[in-house]
Design an enzyme around this catalytic site. Structure first.
Site, PDB file in Angstrom:
ATOM      1  N   GLU A 128      16.367  26.099  22.524  1.00 53.56           N
ATOM      2  CA  GLU A 128      16.559  24.939  23.404  1.00 53.56           C
ATOM      3  C   GLU A 128      18.033  24.722  23.721  1.00 53.56           C
ATOM      4  O   GLU A 128      18.397  24.338  24.827  1.00 53.56           O
ATOM      5  CB  GLU A 128      15.971  23.677  22.760  1.00 53.56           C
ATOM      6  CG  GLU A 128      14.479  23.732  22.509  1.00 53.56           C
ATOM      7  CD  GLU A 128      13.656  23.719  23.801  1.00 53.56           C
ATOM      8  OE1 GLU A 128      13.921  24.536  24.690  1.00 53.56           O
ATOM      9  OE2 GLU A 128      12.734  22.896  23.894  1.00 53.56           O
ATOM     10  N   THR A 181      16.119  21.595  32.972  1.00 56.84           N
ATOM     11  CA  THR A 181      16.355  20.527  31.992  1.00 56.84           C
ATOM     12  C   THR A 181      17.839  20.151  31.973  1.00 56.84           C
ATOM     13  O   THR A 181      18.210  18.978  31.916  1.00 56.84           O
ATOM     14  CB  THR A 181      15.886  20.984  30.593  1.00 56.84           C
ATOM     15  OG1 THR A 181      14.486  21.226  30.661  1.00 56.84           O
ATOM     16  CG2 THR A 181      16.145  19.932  29.539  1.00 56.84           C
TER      17      THR A 181
HETATM   18  N1  HSE Z   1      13.711  15.539  25.637  1.00 56.25           N
HETATM   19  C1  HSE Z   1      13.990  16.606  26.550  1.00 56.25           C
HETATM   20  C2  HSE Z   1      14.514  16.005  27.845  1.00 56.25           C
HETATM   21  C3  HSE Z   1      12.717  17.364  26.800  1.00 56.25           C
HETATM   22  O1  HSE Z   1      13.903  15.061  28.321  1.00 56.25           O
HETATM   23  O2  HSE Z   1      15.535  16.454  28.361  1.00 56.25           O
HETATM   24  C4  HSE Z   1      12.860  18.514  27.747  1.00 56.25           C
HETATM   25  O3  HSE Z   1      11.563  19.109  27.925  1.00 56.25           O
END
Ligand code: HSE
Length: 307
Positions: A128, A181
């Site tokens: 991530e 993201t």
């Molecule tokens: N919590 C993260 C965001 C999840 O909202 O950026 C990304 O899937």
């Protein structure tokens, strides 16, 4: 055991009131991965189908996660990773998390499980970090543990599994526009007004309570987001219309799936979920935006071994 084939599930993070701390695991959509031991003492991604993604270990979320795990063990065994991507990158249903979680889960199994599923989360978070610049755990945790996961804290990392409700259905609509993201994190304001924070943590606490008391209605009323949704929803075509449609047709709640552009409608039972699905289909089909719809139960076990 020298080879393992896995189903690596999609996940919905945030669930409105739990930005970066809450997520759940789906069973209707996910990637397939084959991981095998090799005799070269090297870690390789040998094949990716379904998406154009880098094969280089340091540029691939599965690669960096697997590398982090092997480094902690000082393990010399080599592995080949093959990925069949069904989850589109940039969809908001945990595409990077599925690959990262699948890689560490598979390698851990082939090594005789030196780590528990909970201990694997920190390695998958490295994927991530590569994908979005931020090592959030709210997709990788439910992918590895199944059900609902709560990130109690990041430092130290503490993840809590929450109970699920049997009749919950998650309907995900993915408008086929790519929203990274990284980009949808960059629009979020860094400071939060106290009034909004109070409402957010009230809803998050109520959502946890609803899962324990099996209170579907309270669960739906807790799916509110006063902090992130107003900023991010602008990036999602017809967000307000879809939300009104979902709620008018009986969904418990509606929100952005992870960082978007996917949105989710949480429903009680198949009848309501099918109705909302049909309404979404009809509404979106003349909007000149291609879309995918996924209807799924909550996946209680996370990653599944296929063979
Ligand atoms: N919590 C993260 C965001 C999840 O909202 O950026 C990304 O899937």
């Amino acid at each position: 055991m020298d080879k393992i084939k896995l189903f690596a599930p999609a996940t919905v993070a945030n669930l409105s009131c739990g930005f970066d701390v809450l997520g759940c695991c789906l069973d209707g959509v996910g990637d397939e991965m084959i991981i095998s031991k090799n005799s070269e003492q090297t870690l390789r991604i040998t094949k990716i189908t379904g998406q154009e993604l880098p094969l280089s270990i340091d540029e691939n979320v599965a690669g960096v996660s697997a590398k982090a795990l092997l480094a902690e063990l000082d393990e010399k065994q080599g592995f080949d990773i093959e990925i069949k991507k069904n989850i589109k990158a940039g969809s908001g249903i945990g595409s990077s998390a599925a690959s990262a979680a699948g890689a560490v889960f598979g390698i851990n199994k082939l090594l005789g499980e030196p780590f528990s599923a909970n201990e694997l989360i920190k390695f998958a978070m490295e994927g991530e970090r590569l994908a979005s610049g931020n090592a959030h755990a709210d997709n990788v945790a439910p992918a590895l543990l199944g059900g609902f996961s709560l990130v109690k804290s990041y430092e130290p990392l503490e993840i809590i599994s929450l109970p699920s409700l049997p009749e919950l259905r998650m309907l995900v609509l993915h408008p086929l526009i790519e929203l990274k993201t990284r980009d949808s994190r960059s629009v979020i304001r860094q400071n939060v007004e106290l009034k909004k924070a109070i409402s957010q943590w009230g809803n998050l606490a109520a959502l946890v309570s609803a899962l324990y008391t099996q209170d579907y209605e309270l669960l739906g009323r807790s799916l509110k987001d006063e902090i992130i949704e107003p900023v991010r929803s602008i990036l999602i075509p017809y967000f307000d219309e879809l939300k009104a449609l979902a709620l008018a047709n009986g969904a418990l709640g509606f929100g952005i799936s992870g960082s978007g552009p996917s949105v989710f409608a949480m429903c009680k039972g198949d009848t309501v979920a099918e109705k909302v699905k049909a309404e979404f289909q009809e509404f979106y089909q003349d909007k000149n935006i291609d879309f995918d719809l996924h209807l799924s139960k909550i996946n209680p076990g996370g990653i599944k071994i296929l063979s």
